[in-house]
Design a protein around this motif. Structure first.
Motif, mmCIF file in Angstrom:
data_model
loop_
_atom_site.group_PDB
_atom_site.id
_atom_site.type_symbol
_atom_site.label_atom_id
_atom_site.label_comp_id
_atom_site.label_asym_id
_atom_site.label_seq_id
_atom_site.Cartn_x
_atom_site.Cartn_y
_atom_site.Cartn_z
ATOM 1 N N CYS A 105 4.893 -2.048 1.940
ATOM 2 C CA CYS A 105 3.925 -1.996 0.851
ATOM 3 C C CYS A 105 2.965 -0.837 1.132
ATOM 4 C CB CYS A 105 3.171 -3.326 0.773
ATOM 5 S SG CYS A 105 1.948 -3.365 -0.534
ATOM 6 N N LYS A 134 -4.025 2.118 -1.789
ATOM 7 C CA LYS A 134 -3.590 0.791 -2.208
ATOM 8 C C LYS A 134 -4.538 0.150 -3.219
ATOM 9 C CE LYS A 134 -0.545 -0.971 -1.294
ATOM 10 N NZ LYS A 134 0.780 -0.748 -1.955
ATOM 11 N N PRO A 135 -3.990 -0.291 -4.346
ATOM 12 C CA PRO A 135 -4.825 -0.999 -5.327
ATOM 13 C C PRO A 135 -4.945 -2.479 -4.925
ATOM 14 C CG PRO A 135 -2.581 -0.757 -6.158
ATOM 15 C CD PRO A 135 -2.578 -0.217 -4.765
ATOM 16 N N GLU A 167 2.009 5.892 -4.285
ATOM 17 C CA GLU A 167 1.150 5.663 -5.453
ATOM 18 C C GLU A 167 -0.097 6.552 -5.507
ATOM 19 O OE1 GLU A 167 0.268 1.546 -6.315
ATOM 20 O OE2 GLU A 167 -1.282 2.076 -7.773
ATOM 21 N N GLN A 185 4.020 7.501 -7.867
ATOM 22 C CA GLN A 185 4.039 6.161 -8.481
ATOM 23 C C GLN A 185 2.715 5.901 -9.187
ATOM 24 O OE1 GLN A 185 5.527 2.941 -5.989
ATOM 25 N NE2 GLN A 185 3.918 1.570 -6.683
ATOM 26 N N GLY A 187 0.826 2.723 -10.503
ATOM 27 C CA GLY A 187 0.913 1.285 -10.303
ATOM 28 C C GLY A 187 0.674 0.500 -11.582
ATOM 29 N N ALA A 188 1.079 -0.771 -11.523
ATOM 30 C CA ALA A 188 0.962 -1.666 -12.677
ATOM 31 C C ALA A 188 -0.465 -1.684 -13.232
ATOM 32 C CB ALA A 188 1.385 -3.069 -12.268
ATOM 33 N N ARG A 189 -1.438 -1.708 -12.314
ATOM 34 C CA ARG A 189 -2.838 -1.802 -12.753
ATOM 35 C C ARG A 189 -3.333 -0.548 -13.453
ATOM 36 N NH1 ARG A 189 -1.200 -4.264 -8.820
ATOM 37 N NH2 ARG A 189 -1.681 -6.426 -8.360
ATOM 38 N N LYS A 210 5.126 2.093 -13.287
ATOM 39 C CA LYS A 210 5.336 0.645 -13.225
ATOM 40 C C LYS A 210 4.831 -0.018 -14.496
ATOM 41 C CE LYS A 210 6.046 -0.739 -8.666
ATOM 42 N NZ LYS A 210 5.627 -1.799 -7.734
ATOM 43 N N ASP A 272 11.798 -3.637 -9.481
ATOM 44 C CA ASP A 272 11.104 -3.991 -8.238
ATOM 45 C C ASP A 272 11.033 -5.519 -8.151
ATOM 46 O OD1 ASP A 272 9.190 -4.755 -6.373
ATOM 47 O OD2 ASP A 272 7.567 -3.584 -7.238
ATOM 48 N N HIS A 275 7.629 -7.287 -5.972
ATOM 49 C CA HIS A 275 6.413 -7.696 -6.672
ATOM 50 C C HIS A 275 6.746 -8.662 -7.805
ATOM 51 C CE1 HIS A 275 5.117 -4.082 -4.545
ATOM 52 N NE2 HIS A 275 3.936 -4.659 -4.513
ATOM 53 N N GLU A 301 10.360 -3.814 -1.042
ATOM 54 C CA GLU A 301 9.439 -3.753 0.091
ATOM 55 C C GLU A 301 10.147 -4.265 1.340
ATOM 56 O OE1 GLU A 301 5.032 -3.502 -1.854
ATOM 57 O OE2 GLU A 301 5.661 -5.488 -1.158
HETATM 58 C C1 PEP Z 1 3.212 -1.518 -4.846
HETATM 59 O O1 PEP Z 1 4.250 -0.951 -5.213
HETATM 60 O O2 PEP Z 1 2.952 -1.745 -3.656
HETATM 61 C C2 PEP Z 1 2.276 -2.003 -5.887
HETATM 62 C C3 PEP Z 1 0.971 -2.088 -5.656
HETATM 63 O O3 PEP Z 1 2.906 -2.351 -7.026
HETATM 64 P P1 PEP Z 1 2.347 -2.837 -8.452
HETATM 65 O O4 PEP Z 1 1.523 -1.713 -8.985
HETATM 66 O O5 PEP Z 1 3.598 -3.087 -9.227
HETATM 67 O O6 PEP Z 1 1.557 -4.094 -8.216
#
Ligand code: PEP
Ligand code: MN
Length: 340
Positions: A105, A134-135, A167, A185, A187-189, A210, A272, A275, A301
């Protein structure tokens, strides 16, 4: 009027003339030269183009046909193009071979990412992943190593030859990201962080977009359109599960998105399951299902010691389990006409 197909014998002169005409109407164009035909995608608000104006273009020298795309996403739509192959340092996403992106991750330290990169490469992965930014839900959780993490990823690439997926959360980090990453990348957020989308649209690096936690397929494709509208057409969609009423799994992995996207868009689709389900022992079955459903790639992951992972350990496959999964995926890929 959204797509203009040129005749096979159309000259460069005719194309130039057409582009000038579009420009005079305040429209931009994306020219895609195929082996047989050149297709011009019109970018901008084409709803203001009158039928008379459209007819005038239809009769221009070199023009074969003029079409309208009803969908709000044009560049991402299947009408615009049949398929997109994305070549990253010789690895193709969207072709016969299924692209496997694997890694932790987060990039936790140098040794860890080097070890994991080696292991996933041995098992047959074609990309290494790991977050440097990292989010995290909590501001007190590990936020990633930042540029130091990117440097370790670049080192892992040097050692293994695997291109790096990582990301980007903030446009201010774009410059450093471009220096180290092979695929950016989103991210989803951040799927609807439109300014961020426009920024990655302005660089020439493939983007792994994502799906947002609560995003519909249409919203997701509109986000891809944001990136593409700035000229970056190398977008990879990544289904990572959506929020539903179900709480037994981290998210609900929407695998129906895969065949549906294949109808709607030419962009490659990656799944993926990590997640998507949030539990390591559900990851392998869903990875297999994703391949069976027609995914162009998997994002998984993987960790050497999930128990000690600084994030998402519970959904990470041990390196051995990953290697076993890679073997088990082979007959499934073959059954749907793919390779892994
Ligand atoms: C990730 O790929 O580690 C991640 C934070 O993914 P997502 O944005 O899909 O939550
Ligand atoms: Mn994660």
């Amino acid at each position: 009027m959204d797509i203009i197909v040129l005749r096979p014998e159309a000259t460069d002169e005719a194309l130039k003339h057409l582009l000038k005409k579009l420009e005079s109407k305040g429209l931009k164009a994306h020219v895609s030269k195929g082996t047989e035909r050149t297709i011009v995608g019109v970018i901008g608000d084409t709803s203001k183009v009158t039928e008379e104006e459209e007819d005038a273009i239809r009769v221009m020298t070199g023009v074969e046909s003029v079409m309208r795309i009803i969908k709000p996403y044009k560049l991402a739509s299947r009408e615009f193009r049949q398929t997109t192959l994305i070549n990253v340092r010789g690895r193709v996403i969207g072709g016969k071979k299924i692209a496997v992106i694997a890694g932790p991750c987060a990039v936790e330290n140098r040794t860890l990412i080097m070890n994991i990169a080696e292991k996933v490469k041995e098992a047959g992965a074609s990309f290494v992943r790991g977050g440097a930014f990292k989010p995290r839900t909590s501001p007190y959780s590990f936020q990633g190593l930042g540029e130091e993490g990117l440097r370790y990823l670049a080192e892992a690439r040097e050692k293994t030859g695997l291109p790096v997926v990582t990301e980007l959360m903030d446009p201010r980090d774009l410059e450093v990201m471009v220096k180290y990453a092979d695929i950016i990348q989103i991210g989803a957020r951040n799927m609807q962080n439109f300014r961020l989308l426009l920024e990655v649209g302005s660089v020439r690096k493939p983007v792994l977009l994502k799906r947002g936690l609560c995003a519909t397929i249409k919203e997701w494709l509109m986000s891809a359109e944001y990136i593409m509208s700035r000229g970056n057409h190398e977008v990879i969609l990544c289904e990572r599960g959506i929020r539903t009423f179900e709480t037994a799994t981290r998210n609900t992995l929407d695998l129906s998105a895969v065949p549906l996207l294949k109808q709607l868009t030419h962009l490659p689709v990656v799944v993926d399951p990590s997640h998507g389900v949030g539990k390591w022992d559900l990851v392998a079955p869903m990875a297999k299902a994703a391949v069976a459903a027609g995914a162009d790639g998997l994002l998984l992951e993987v960790h050497t010691n999930p128990e000690e992972a600084m994030s998402d350990g519970e959904q990470s496959l041990k390196t051995e389990a990953f290697a076993k999964l890679m073997e088990e995926l082979k007959p499934i890929a073959a059954a749907v006409g793919r390779e892994i």
